[in-house]
Design an enzyme around this catalytic site. Structure first.
Site, mmCIF file in Angstrom:
data_model
loop_
_atom_site.group_PDB
_atom_site.id
_atom_site.type_symbol
_atom_site.label_atom_id
_atom_site.label_comp_id
_atom_site.label_asym_id
_atom_site.label_seq_id
_atom_site.Cartn_x
_atom_site.Cartn_y
_atom_site.Cartn_z
ATOM 1 N N ILE A 195 21.353 138.235 60.241
ATOM 2 C CA ILE A 195 22.129 138.840 59.151
ATOM 3 C C ILE A 195 22.331 137.855 58.003
ATOM 4 C CG2 ILE A 195 23.251 140.433 60.730
ATOM 5 C CD1 ILE A 195 25.792 138.727 60.506
ATOM 6 N N GLY A 238 29.571 131.133 63.145
ATOM 7 C CA GLY A 238 29.742 132.026 61.997
ATOM 8 C C GLY A 238 31.182 132.138 61.541
ATOM 9 N N GLU A 239 32.104 132.187 62.483
ATOM 10 C CA GLU A 239 33.485 132.486 62.136
ATOM 11 C C GLU A 239 34.417 131.283 61.996
ATOM 12 O OE1 GLU A 239 32.893 135.338 65.086
ATOM 13 O OE2 GLU A 239 33.904 136.936 64.009
ATOM 14 N N GLY A 283 20.765 132.604 59.689
ATOM 15 C CA GLY A 283 19.701 131.662 60.011
ATOM 16 C C GLY A 283 19.306 131.663 61.474
#
Ligand code: FES
Ligand code: FES
Lengths: 755, 145
Positions: free
Chosen positions: A470, A700-701, A473
């Site tokens: 998304i 990601g978060e 990477g």
């Protein structure tokens, strides 16, 4: 051996119990530290394709005879459709299909938020379709909307059962405290605004429904569409090769997919249903606003004796009440904790997961209240956090699979030590300061997830798995892992993903789970292929398998022999070696979490309330880093979104009608390149020895979680003003400065709750 | 009929009045490298060059660009900026990237050695929701490699 286990699966802090088939993870972890490919900076394998505009996003898909849909959305926050007449629309020459509440389950007769879908048309162009919406005749009965979250709680209008959590005895803890701080914190509603809007193109190919969609979860879309339509899941094919951002809002099919399917059914043509930017900001999800009433108590040495929070998540009409309570329960070693959480059901657009839902909001409140406590105790904020370090998980009483937050604190010291020098640069107008905040989050991923790998006669390998990249990477990370394990250069590996009909089941790209879920499966598949290659090489060169390995595309023997891998694979002619791999189980009885800290430096103009963030240092502990270059981008991206959440972004509603006022990117202020501070990014980079064959967690978060609190705490350091509400507009800044000024004038009021 | 040149090639287009340049490029010519993210001039994703000057193709009407030279990302495929973006990891989802590169190409044409400040000024109309900004700044400043 495949094992059937009943296990807890966690995505974005939501746990479900389910049966999962797992295969044993037999590979040893690689030793810590960078290897030939894994752990070294790699350029995105699809970078050129994306940069040159050659990558085909859902927005770029054009199928022969494709029609375009437009959706009639409720202009009212709460209304009843008394009458709807599609006749005129249907009779318009260029309209090919029109559907209303009777034709598709997502179209509403009683829209409960502004933007709820009511009807839709399909025409030869998006413009024609939008024009045709005017031909739909609707008689509305407008009803009074419920917009106030506190009022919703009073009326018991909830999206979820209220949640109560308690450990220890909070009242006793407060009684034992030398200092108690109370405060109300508010966070605003923010909008995802991925640059590719939510959209799908759907068509029937024979008896198979093809869904091209901008999604974070190919398999979830397939299953939900199949279940809703009563189709066998393998009659639904979901495709997403390139995806223009999601941030949590693209985990499920959404109204647009079902509208496209219904219109494709009615017209027999392929139909695109793409949200406009304004629809995107109205009806595609949001990070809900929160109200947090917090109390924290500590002894004079800084030991936390009590933490309690009442959280109201203003969810909207639908969605889920996220774990705003999470940081309070998980971050510190406090025996007495109580949280109460309400998901207020309102006549506002439904929320959707947004990058660390709940934890971004909850960390703002918790880490600000902690700094207020530090100020009252006259304790160094970093020291306060060290004194309350949790060495095991207090919620479930389990050990952590790994926790290196103390290393993060140590790495943060040089940034924190800049405090004096930064403050000294203040003048009469611009006050400068430094603040920090810690972070805890999930991010361990889990089974099931599968990958295949095929090695052709030219020695090139292709990883095949139906996951999605998304923008984080993951395509590149998977190529690195496969190349590392196989022993071939990175440019010899391709990754094919994004198609439920062309690869095995793969993880959702949410909850920081893609790399920790998929990476171990890809490595296992590569190891399986390598084992076969070595078996063949052993026979070809009359050597024992155990003396052979593959490195840099060469088969090497212990006695110094070396042959190009193609010499072995060349024997295959146009056949291939196939490897398969599965994600093994998570460590039993352990809590797998990610940690970190950020240190922010700000300058505040005390006359105008302007806030400038000048520098942010981020140190995160997410296990082994696969690609330091991509990891850095993730951290910077998270911080920049966090910066937007902190300073400029806010969805505004008309307080009377409940209509969204900020539907354009002009009104809704995203950060621009000119707003970005200096960002320093460091990692502990220690593999989690209990987690999979990689020891990697998701990234990601975590980086978006502590940013707002670190900035607010830096503002307190600079000015003495307590920020209680996001975004920190000039108005909020000036309010906080005034409140601080009043407190200074009335020293006897210290200890009273802030205004 | 509108005649225009796109990336050095001549095209004749028969399009209704009101057709935007972005629609003509994407739908009529199949040049989907130009992205549309807002359609109302607020994000920069649809940036193309008109006689070398960056413009927002989603709010530029096709009928106003007859006879002019349009450069899209497809025409810049071999521009050193493409490599520079990949080298610096100046893209995540990549949806804003073609617009970023088209804007940056116009900047380095007029200012071959842009400073960070100049990049931040010239590129502030190109939104990136993924937050690739620090890398974009690095890529454009060091575009020659
Ligand atoms: S698409 Fe043209 S400015 Fe956003
Ligand atoms: S890279 Fe995703 S919007 Fe810029």
């Amino acid at each position: 051996m495949a094992r059937l286990i009943r296990t807890e699966k966690e995505v974005e802090g939501r746990y479900t119990e389910q049966w999962i088939v797992v295969e044993e993870d037999v590979l040893e972890q690689w030793p810590a530290g960078p290897r030939g490919i894994v752990g070294r900076a790699a350029r995105r394998v699809d970078g050129h394709e994306r940069a040159r505009g050659q990558a085909t996003y859902t927005a770029d898909i054009s199928l022969p005879g494709m029609l375009h849909a437009a959706v009639l959305r409720s202009p009212h926050a709460r209304a009843r459709v008394k009458k709807i007449d599609l006749t005129k629309a249907r009779e318009t020459p260029w309209v090919r299909g029109a559907i209303g509440p009777d034709d598709c389950h997502v179209l509403e007769r009683e829209p409960s938020f502004q933007g709820a879908p009511v009807a839709a048309v399909a025409a030869q162009s998006a413009e024609r379709a939008r024009e045709a919406l005017d031909m739909i005749e609707v008689e509305w009965e407008v009803l009074e909307p419920l917009l106030d979250p506190d009022e919703a709680v009073r009326r018991e209008s909830f999206t979820d059962e209220p949640r109560l959590y308690a450990r220890g005895d909070v009242e006793r803890g407060q009684a034992e405290a030398d200092v108690v701080v109370e405060g109300e914190y508010r966070t605003q509603t923010v909008l995802h605004n991925a640059l590719e809007t939510h959209q799908s193109v759907c068509r029937w190919e024979g008896d198979t429904l093809e869904v091209y969609t901008s999604t974070q979860y190919i398999w979830g879309i397939r299953d939900e569409v199949a279940e809703t339509l009563g189709l066998p899941p393998d009659k639904v094919r979901v495709v997403c090769h390139f995806m223009g951002g999601g941030f949590g809002a693209k985990n499920s099919p959404g109204d647009y997919t079902f509208i496209a399917i219904a219109l494709a059914g009615q017209t027999g043509a392929a139909v695109r249903c793409a949200l406009t930017r304004r629809e995107e900001n109205l009806a595609s999800g949001n990070r809900n606003s929160t109200i947090q009433r917090l109390v924290a108590g500590a002894r004079s040495d800084g030991t936390l004796t009590a933490l309690s929070g009442e959280y109201i998540n203003a969810i909207g009409w639908d969605g889920f009440s996220g774990p705003t309570y999470g940081p309070m329960e998980m971050l510190y070693d406090c025996e007495n904790v109580r949280t109460q959480t309400f998901g207020a059901k309102l006549n506002t657009p439904p929320n959707a997961a947004f990058r660390a839902p709940g934890f971004v909001e909850g960390t703002f409140g918790l880490e600000c209240v902690l700094d207020e406590l530090a100020a009252k105790l006259d304790l160094d904020p970093l020291e306060l956090r060290r004194r309350n370090y949790a060495d095991h998980d207090l919620v479930e009483g389990r050990p952590f699979s790994s926790k290196n937050l103390l290393d993060c604190y140590r790495l943060a010291e040089p940034h924190w030590a800049r405090r004096k020098e930064v403050r000294a640069r203040s003048d009469d107008v611009w006050k400068r300061g430094v603040g920090l905040a810690s972070q805890v989050w999930y991010g361990g991923g889990g089974p099931p997830s599968y990958a295949w790998i095929r090695v052709g006669s030219d020695g090139r390998a292709t990883v095949v798995t139906a996951m999605q990249d998304i923008g984080t990477g993951t395509r590149t990370a998977m190529a690195q892992i496969a190349a590392e394990e196989l022993g071939v250069p990175l440019n010899q590996v391709r990754v094919e993903l994004g198609d439920s009909a062309r690869g095995p089941f793969a993880s959702i790209s949410a909850g920081s789970s893609t790399t920790p879920s998929m990476g171990p499966a890809v490595r296992a598949a590569a190891a399986d292929a390598k084992r076969q290659l070595i078996e063949i090489a052993a026979q070809r060169y009359h050597l024992e398998e155990r003396v052979l390995e593959i490195k840099d595309g060469q088969v090497i023997s212990a006695d110094g022999g070396s042959w190009p891998l193609e010499e072995v694979t060349g024997l295959l002619e146009d056949a291939q070696i196939l490897g398969k791999g599965a994600r093994g189980p998570n460590p039993t009885g352990m809590r797998v979490l990610t940690f970190g800290i950020q240190v922010a430096e700000v300058a505040v103009d005390v006359e105008t309330g302007e806030v400038r963030v000048e520098r942010i240092a981020a140190i995160h502990d997410v296990g082994r880093i696969i690609n330091p270059l991509g990891a850095k981008s993730q951290v910077e991206g998270g911080i920049i979104q966090g910066l937007g959440h902190t300073l400029s972004e806010e969805r505004l509603l008309d307080p009377q009608s409940g209509g969204t006022l900020t539907q354009t990117l002009d009104a809704y202020k995203l950060p621009t390149i000119a707003d970005v501070p200096e960002i320093i990014c460091e990692f502990v980079d220690k593999p989690d020895e209990h987690l999979t064959n990689l020891g990697s967690k998701g990234l990601g978060e975590p980086p978006i979680i502590p940013t707002a609190a670190a900035i607010a705490n830096a503002i307190r350091d600079a000015t003495g003003a307590d920020i209680h509400s996001l975004p920190i507009t000039r108005e909020e800044m000036l309010r906080a400065l005034r409140a601080a000024e009043e407190r200074r004038r009335e020293p006897e009021r210290v200890g009273a709750p802030p205004a | 009929m509108v005649e225009l040149r796109v990336n050095g090639h001549a095209y004749e287009l028969d399009a209704p009045v009101g057709r935007t340049l972005a629609e003509a490029l994407r739908l009529d010519l199949g040049l989907t490298g130009t992205k549309v993210a807002c359609g109302e001039g607020h994000c920069g994703a649809c940036t193309v060059q008109l006689d070398g000057v960056p413009v927002l193709s989603c709010i530029t009407l096709l009928h106003t660009v007859g006879g002019r030279e349009v450069t899209t990302i497809e025409g810049l495929a071999e521009h050193p900026l493409v490599d520079a973006f990949v080298r610096a990891d100046a893209l995540q989802c990549g949806f804003c990237t073609p617009g970023q590169i088209v804007s940056a190409a116009a900047l380095v044409e007029s200012t071959p050695q842009p400073t960070s400040e100049e990049v931040r000024h010239a590129m502030s109309g190109n939104l990136c929701r993924c937050g690739a900004y620090p890398r974009i700044e690095e890529a454009v400043v060091a575009w020659r490699g």
